[in-house]
Scaffold this motif. Structure first.
Motif, mmCIF file in Angstrom:
data_model
loop_
_atom_site.group_PDB
_atom_site.id
_atom_site.type_symbol
_atom_site.label_atom_id
_atom_site.label_comp_id
_atom_site.label_asym_id
_atom_site.label_seq_id
_atom_site.Cartn_x
_atom_site.Cartn_y
_atom_site.Cartn_z
ATOM 1 N N ARG A 1 0.828 -1.206 0.000
ATOM 2 C CA ARG A 1 0.000 0.000 0.000
ATOM 3 C C ARG A 1 0.865 1.259 0.000
ATOM 4 O O ARG A 1 0.367 2.365 -0.103
ATOM 5 N N ARG B 1 0.192 9.042 3.389
ATOM 6 C CA ARG B 1 -0.583 8.488 2.277
ATOM 7 C C ARG B 1 -2.064 8.851 2.415
ATOM 8 O O ARG B 1 -2.679 9.320 1.470
ATOM 9 N N LYS B 2 -2.567 8.688 3.632
ATOM 10 C CA LYS B 2 -4.006 8.947 3.829
ATOM 11 C C LYS B 2 -4.343 10.418 3.621
ATOM 12 O O LYS B 2 -5.445 10.759 3.223
ATOM 13 N N SER B 3 -3.390 11.287 3.902
ATOM 14 C CA SER B 3 -3.665 12.715 3.723
ATOM 15 C C SER B 3 -3.440 13.149 2.274
ATOM 16 O O SER B 3 -3.595 14.325 1.951
ATOM 17 N N ASP C 1 1.794 5.785 6.430
ATOM 18 C CA ASP C 1 0.337 5.629 6.381
ATOM 19 C C ASP C 1 -0.338 6.990 6.544
ATOM 20 O O ASP C 1 -1.298 7.298 5.825
ATOM 21 N N GLY C 2 0.162 7.782 7.489
ATOM 22 C CA GLY C 2 -0.399 9.123 7.726
ATOM 23 C C GLY C 2 -0.239 9.995 6.481
ATOM 24 O O GLY C 2 -1.186 10.676 6.054
#
Ligand SMILES: Cc1cc2nc3c(=O)[nH]c(=O)nc-3n(C[C@H](O)[C@H](O)[C@H](O)COP(=O)(O)O)c2cc1C
Length: 372
Positions: free
Chosen positions: A54, A202-204, A199-200
């Motif tokens: 991911r 990517r999500k933003s 992850d942070g």
């Protein structure tokens, strides 16, 4: 457009655009009789392939390579070997979605090569960045797989050592860890931190830069040349030619500026194996542009992915002001997939220098220690 070729004797020419039918390369100057299979090249390509976790773009490109020339099965055992002629490699582009490009056709994406290609050539292939797309780096990886086989005993390995502000603990360095996490990180604990951090990001819909390190072991002393053929200069140029690379260091690099002469001196003793024993490697395995026989160590900094979700100010082809953001698939940290690309570029430079060395010194190999 010129400058699609690099190397002198081990010479790599790449061709193809991100959304054309295929990308490919011609590797010229590879010596004959080196065993070479598609599977070996594929192994390296699979490390760079998108969509594997991911943390990289979800674009699905199998990057299946075909060898279309320069190899032949030898009579004695049927093994496929190089013939000394040009090796042609081809990868079909299978995920070039035919979509509407009107959004990026006339606008310049900040951080991309859109404006500069247009202002230089007056025309650009705007589909996925065309020739400026890092899709081209797949062919560097393929060529690098061949280069690795040219220098006997050479092992070239890369790792991601910093993501944004988060650095690895070099005391935890374990090459076996590099294959155990999606970041090519040699420090298992740091890899866990990278996962949360990315992850942070990517999500933003944002992105972040990284620092990568490549180490080449088993490189004989004497490769390289003085003045304009310096091994370190060629490594720096090769790494700097990778998309998104903004800085290169050899050995201690910029850190050397903080050292005293005593600290920086790589002291030498007589080793037991007929080679000098260096007590440290601040030089990164290169002195005077020539390899010392120590591991060659290079680091490079990769900028954050330019394609992000937040709108950025830009201009269009006709001089108007506008905004741009990227909805599609992208890598939140392109530094991850740049690891195998960095390895490949260094392997290609070393293969080229290895062959040039033989041309430079002929058949007489100077051997240390000398008699007088
Ligand atoms: C393996 C790899 C993958 C890349 N993927 C992307 C991407 O998905 N999105 C993006 O904006 N840039 C990506 N880049 C970087 C761009 O290709 C590059 O920034 C752009 O062409 C401008 O060139 P420059 O940064 O070298 O000046 C990638 C770079 C590498 C090495």
């Amino acid at each position: 457009m010129s400058h699609n070729t690099f190397g002198h004797l081990f010479r790599v020419t790449t061709f193809g655009e991100s959304h054309g039918p295929a990308i490919g390369c011609v590797v010229d100057g590879c010596p004959p009789l080196i065993p070479l299979s598609e599977a070996e090249i594929q192994r390296d390509l699979d490390k760079r392939r998108p969509g594997q976790s991911r943390y990289t773009t979800q674009r699905q490109e199998p990057d299946q390579v075909r060898i279309i020339s320069g190899v032949f099965a030898r009579e004695v055992d049927g093994e496929q070997v190089t013939t000394g002629t040009s090796i042609g490699l081809l990868i079909d582009n299978v995920d070039q979605r035919s979509k509407d490009y009107s959004e990026i056709k006339d606008k310049y994406r900040p951080g991309h090569a859109d404006f500069t290609y247009d202002v230089k050539y007056g025309i650009r292939d705007y589909r996925g960045g065309g020739r400026s797309s890092a899709r081209e780096t797949a062919m560097r990886v393929a060529a690098g797989a061949i280069a690795r086989k040219v220098v006997p005993g050479m092992v070239v390995r890369g790792a991601l050592v910093q993501m944004g502000p988060h650095k690895i603990d070099r005391g935890n360095w374990d090459w076996d860890e590099v294959g155990n996490n999606p970041f090519f990180c040699p420090d298992a604990k740091a890899a866990e931190r990278f996962a949360d951090y990315l992850d942070g990001i990517r999500k933003s819909g944002s992105s972040i830069g990284a620092v990568l390190e490549v180490v080449a072991e088993g490189v004989p002393a004497g490769l390289g040349a003085p003045i304009y053929g310096k091994l370190d200069a060629e490594i720096a140029a090769a790494l700097m030619s990778i998309n998104a690379v903004k800085g290169v260091e050899i050995g201690d690099g910029f850190g050397a500026a903080e050292l005293s002469g005593e600290e920086n001196a790589d002291e030498m003793r007589a080793g037991n194996d007929g080679k000098p024993l260096f007590l440290s490697n601040h030089a990164g395995g290169i002195l005077g542009g020539i390899s010392t026989g120590q591991p060659i160590v290079a680091r490079f900094a990769v900028k954050p992915t330019s394609s992000i979700l937040s709108p950025r100010a830009t201009v269009n082809r006709t001089g108007g002001e506008t905004e741009m953001f990227t909805k599609g698939r992208h890598d939140p940290c392109v530094g991850i997939r740049a690891v195998p690309v960095g390895e490949a570029m260094i392997a290609c430079v070393l293969a080229d220098q290895y062959l040039r060395h033989r041309a430079q010194v002929g058949v007489i190999e100077p051997r240390w220690p000398f008699e007088s």
